[in-house]
Design a protein around this motif. Structure first.
Motif, PDB file in Angstrom:
ATOM      1  N   ARG A 128      45.440  44.582  51.560  1.00 19.36           N
ATOM      2  CA  ARG A 128      45.958  43.336  52.122  1.00 19.36           C
ATOM      3  C   ARG A 128      46.824  42.685  51.045  1.00 19.36           C
ATOM      4  NH1 ARG A 128      40.333  39.827  52.480  1.00 19.36           N
ATOM      5  NH2 ARG A 128      39.767  40.017  50.300  1.00 19.36           N
ATOM      6  N   PRO A 129      47.794  41.870  51.460  1.00 17.92           N
ATOM      7  CA  PRO A 129      48.667  41.244  50.456  1.00 17.92           C
ATOM      8  C   PRO A 129      47.963  40.091  49.743  1.00 17.92           C
ATOM      9  CG  PRO A 129      49.259  40.489  52.645  1.00 17.92           C
ATOM     10  CD  PRO A 129      48.199  41.533  52.818  1.00 17.92           C
ATOM     11  N   CYS A 130      48.514  39.710  48.619  1.00 16.24           N
ATOM     12  CA  CYS A 130      48.010  38.557  47.884  1.00 16.24           C
ATOM     13  C   CYS A 130      48.110  37.320  48.775  1.00 16.24           C
ATOM     14  CB  CYS A 130      48.833  38.363  46.609  1.00 16.24           C
ATOM     15  SG  CYS A 130      48.431  36.839  45.716  1.00 16.24           S
ATOM     16  N   PRO A 131      47.065  36.503  48.845  1.00 17.57           N
ATOM     17  CA  PRO A 131      47.108  35.312  49.691  1.00 17.57           C
ATOM     18  C   PRO A 131      48.001  34.206  49.138  1.00 17.57           C
ATOM     19  CG  PRO A 131      45.061  35.370  48.468  1.00 17.57           C
ATOM     20  CD  PRO A 131      45.767  36.671  48.191  1.00 17.57           C
ATOM     21  N   ILE A 132      48.443  34.342  47.892  1.00 19.25           N
ATOM     22  CA  ILE A 132      49.282  33.311  47.269  1.00 19.25           C
ATOM     23  C   ILE A 132      50.754  33.701  47.308  1.00 19.25           C
ATOM     24  CG2 ILE A 132      49.750  32.006  45.150  1.00 19.25           C
ATOM     25  CD1 ILE A 132      47.034  31.310  46.437  1.00 19.25           C
ATOM     26  N   CYS A 133      51.080  34.912  46.832  1.00 21.61           N
ATOM     27  CA  CYS A 133      52.500  35.300  46.723  1.00 21.61           C
ATOM     28  C   CYS A 133      52.883  36.477  47.621  1.00 21.61           C
ATOM     29  CB  CYS A 133      52.840  35.622  45.272  1.00 21.61           C
ATOM     30  SG  CYS A 133      52.194  37.208  44.691  1.00 21.61           S
ATOM     31  N   GLU A 134      51.909  37.047  48.328  1.00 23.14           N
ATOM     32  CA  GLU A 134      52.093  38.206  49.190  1.00 23.14           C
ATOM     33  C   GLU A 134      52.477  39.475  48.428  1.00 23.14           C
ATOM     34  OE1 GLU A 134      54.258  37.524  52.788  1.00 23.14           O
ATOM     35  OE2 GLU A 134      53.189  35.662  53.187  1.00 23.14           O
ATOM     36  N   GLY A 135      52.230  39.484  47.115  1.00 21.18           N
ATOM     37  CA  GLY A 135      52.445  40.678  46.300  1.00 21.18           C
ATOM     38  C   GLY A 135      51.333  41.685  46.524  1.00 21.18           C
ATOM     39  N   GLU A 136      51.365  42.770  45.747  1.00 22.91           N
ATOM     40  CA  GLU A 136      50.349  43.817  45.879  1.00 22.91           C
ATOM     41  C   GLU A 136      49.027  43.347  45.292  1.00 22.91           C
ATOM     42  OE1 GLU A 136      49.266  48.369  44.563  1.00 22.91           O
ATOM     43  OE2 GLU A 136      50.857  47.318  43.510  1.00 22.91           O
ATOM     44  N   LEU A 137      48.038  43.221  46.132  1.00 23.14           N
ATOM     45  CA  LEU A 137      46.702  42.810  45.714  1.00 23.14           C
ATOM     46  C   LEU A 137      45.893  44.053  45.375  1.00 23.14           C
ATOM     47  CD1 LEU A 137      45.058  40.192  45.487  1.00 23.14           C
ATOM     48  CD2 LEU A 137      44.257  40.588  47.807  1.00 23.14           C
ATOM     49  N   ARG A 138      45.147  44.005  44.272  1.00 21.54           N
ATOM     50  CA  ARG A 138      44.340  45.148  43.838  1.00 21.54           C
ATOM     51  C   ARG A 138      42.899  44.696  43.644  1.00 21.54           C
ATOM     52  NH1 ARG A 138      47.192  49.427  42.777  1.00 21.54           N
ATOM     53  NH2 ARG A 138      45.779  50.350  41.280  1.00 21.54           N
ATOM     54  N   THR A 139      41.971  45.640  43.773  1.00 20.41           N
ATOM     55  CA  THR A 139      40.572  45.352  43.481  1.00 20.41           C
ATOM     56  C   THR A 139      40.138  46.177  42.285  1.00 20.41           C
ATOM     57  OG1 THR A 139      39.799  47.016  45.052  1.00 20.41           O
ATOM     58  CG2 THR A 139      39.979  44.756  45.864  1.00 20.41           C
ATOM     59  N   VAL A 140      39.322  45.579  41.463  1.00 20.69           N
ATOM     60  CA  VAL A 140      38.826  46.254  40.266  1.00 20.69           C
ATOM     61  C   VAL A 140      37.334  45.973  40.151  1.00 20.69           C
ATOM     62  CG1 VAL A 140      39.450  44.334  38.727  1.00 20.69           C
ATOM     63  CG2 VAL A 140      39.248  46.627  37.799  1.00 20.69           C
ATOM     64  N   LYS A 141      36.591  46.979  39.689  1.00 20.85           N
ATOM     65  CA  LYS A 141      35.139  46.864  39.548  1.00 20.85           C
ATOM     66  C   LYS A 141      34.782  46.702  38.075  1.00 20.85           C
ATOM     67  CE  LYS A 141      34.208  49.473  43.700  1.00 20.85           C
ATOM     68  NZ  LYS A 141      33.660  50.675  44.296  1.00 20.85           N
ATOM     69  N   TRP A 142      33.956  45.695  37.804  1.00 15.70           N
ATOM     70  CA  TRP A 142      33.461  45.413  36.462  1.00 15.70           C
ATOM     71  C   TRP A 142      31.964  45.663  36.446  1.00 15.70           C
ATOM     72  CZ3 TRP A 142      36.671  43.796  32.483  1.00 15.70           C
ATOM     73  CH2 TRP A 142      37.976  43.500  32.859  1.00 15.70           C
ATOM     74  N   ILE A 143      31.460  46.292  35.400  1.00 15.15           N
ATOM     75  CA  ILE A 143      30.035  46.591  35.325  1.00 15.15           C
ATOM     76  C   ILE A 143      29.354  45.725  34.275  1.00 15.15           C
ATOM     77  CG2 ILE A 143      30.288  48.943  36.184  1.00 15.15           C
ATOM     78  CD1 ILE A 143      29.924  49.882  33.228  1.00 15.15           C
ATOM     79  N   TYR A 144      28.087  45.411  34.573  1.00 16.03           N
ATOM     80  CA  TYR A 144      27.288  44.581  33.673  1.00 16.03           C
ATOM     81  C   TYR A 144      25.867  45.125  33.624  1.00 16.03           C
ATOM     82  CZ  TYR A 144      31.146  41.347  34.124  1.00 16.03           C
ATOM     83  OH  TYR A 144      32.398  40.792  34.119  1.00 16.03           O
ATOM     84  N   GLY A 145      25.247  44.998  32.476  1.00 16.32           N
ATOM     85  CA  GLY A 145      23.850  45.389  32.305  1.00 16.32           C
ATOM     86  C   GLY A 145      23.490  45.349  30.834  1.00 16.32           C
ATOM     87  N   GLU A 146      22.316  44.822  30.538  1.00 16.91           N
ATOM     88  CA  GLU A 146      21.879  44.715  29.141  1.00 16.91           C
ATOM     89  C   GLU A 146      21.814  46.079  28.460  1.00 16.91           C
ATOM     90  OE1 GLU A 146      18.370  42.399  28.464  1.00 16.91           O
ATOM     91  OE2 GLU A 146      19.012  40.876  29.907  1.00 16.91           O
ATOM     92  N   GLN A 147      21.439  47.111  29.210  1.00 17.78           N
ATOM     93  CA  GLN A 147      21.290  48.449  28.652  1.00 17.78           C
ATOM     94  C   GLN A 147      22.626  49.112  28.330  1.00 17.78           C
ATOM     95  OE1 GLN A 147      21.246  47.695  31.823  1.00 17.78           O
ATOM     96  NE2 GLN A 147      21.746  49.439  33.133  1.00 17.78           N
ATOM     97  N   LEU A 148      23.739  48.501  28.732  1.00 20.04           N
ATOM     98  CA  LEU A 148      25.054  49.123  28.571  1.00 20.04           C
ATOM     99  C   LEU A 148      25.691  48.889  27.208  1.00 20.04           C
ATOM    100  CD1 LEU A 148      26.603  48.374  32.062  1.00 20.04           C
ATOM    101  CD2 LEU A 148      25.502  50.476  31.274  1.00 20.04           C
ATOM    102  N   GLY A 149      25.198  47.935  26.463  1.00 15.18           N
ATOM    103  CA  GLY A 149      25.792  47.640  25.164  1.00 15.18           C
ATOM    104  C   GLY A 149      27.241  47.196  25.310  1.00 15.18           C
ATOM    105  N   ARG A 150      28.139  47.811  24.542  1.00 19.47           N
ATOM    106  CA  ARG A 150      29.560  47.436  24.569  1.00 19.47           C
ATOM    107  C   ARG A 150      30.244  47.763  25.889  1.00 19.47           C
ATOM    108  NH1 ARG A 150      31.830  50.251  19.304  1.00 19.47           N
ATOM    109  NH2 ARG A 150      32.178  51.689  21.001  1.00 19.47           N
ATOM    110  N   ARG A 151      29.661  48.617  26.692  1.00 20.15           N
ATOM    111  CA  ARG A 151      30.262  48.970  27.983  1.00 20.15           C
ATOM    112  C   ARG A 151      30.077  47.868  29.026  1.00 20.15           C
ATOM    113  NH1 ARG A 151      27.848  54.843  28.975  1.00 20.15           N
ATOM    114  NH2 ARG A 151      26.006  53.632  28.503  1.00 20.15           N
TER     115      ARG A 151
END
Length: 122
Positions: free
Chosen positions: A51-74
Motif C-alpha cells: 500500500r502507498p505511504c499515507p502521507i506522501c503516497e511513496g513506496e511504503l515498506r515494512t521491516v521486522k525488528w527483533i528483541y529479547g534479553e537472550q539476544l545480546g547485541r542482536r
C-alpha cells in the motif's frame, strides 16, 4: 516455520494519528520522524508493504525488528524472516516488531508486536 502469538495490533493508533494529521491537529514533521537507521533498515531489510505511504503516497515498506534479553547485541536489530527463524532456533523465542516506513518522507509507525517461536513438529 515461525508462529506468532500474543500479537498486539497498533492499527487503531495508526488510523488515529492519520486522522489528526489530515485534520491539521498534528504536523507532518511530528509523524515523519524516522531516523537514518530505520530508513536504511527499511531500504535493505524491508519488504514492500503493498500500500502507498499515507502521507506522501511513496513506496511504503515494512521491516521486522527483533528483541529479547537472550539476544545480546542482536536485540533491537532489523532481520528477515529467514534470519529470525535461525535466531529462534539458536536462542529461543523473540519479540518481533513489524514497522512500516516510508523512505521518501520518513513516515513510520509500529503496526504489530508479537512473540515469535518455532512451530513444534511431532
Amino acid at each position: 516455520m515461525i508462529i506468532y502469538s500474543h500479537q498486539i495490533s497498533h492499527e487503531w493508533e495508526r488510523r488515529n494519528v492519520l486522522r489528526h494529521v489530515q485534520a491539521g491537529r498534528m504536523k507532518r514533521e511530528e509523524v515523519c520522524d524516522a531516523d537514518f537507521l530505520l530508513i536504511t533498515a527499511a531500504k535493505f531489510h524491508g519488504a514492500p508493504a503493498g500500500r502507498p505511504c499515507p502521507i506522501c503516497e511513496g513506496e511504503l515498506r515494512t521491516v521486522k525488528w527483533i528483541y529479547g534479553e537472550q539476544l545480546g547485541r542482536r536485540s533491537g536489530t532489523a532481520r528477515s524472516d529467514d534470519e529470525i527463524l535461525a535466531i529462534i532456533q539458536e536462542s529461543g523465542p523473540v519479540t518481533v516488531h513489524n514497522v512500516e516506513v516510508c523512505p521518501s518522507c520518513s513516515w513510520n509507525h509500529l503496526l504489530t508486536e508479537a512473540q515469535a517461536d518455532i512451530k513444534a513438529t511431532a
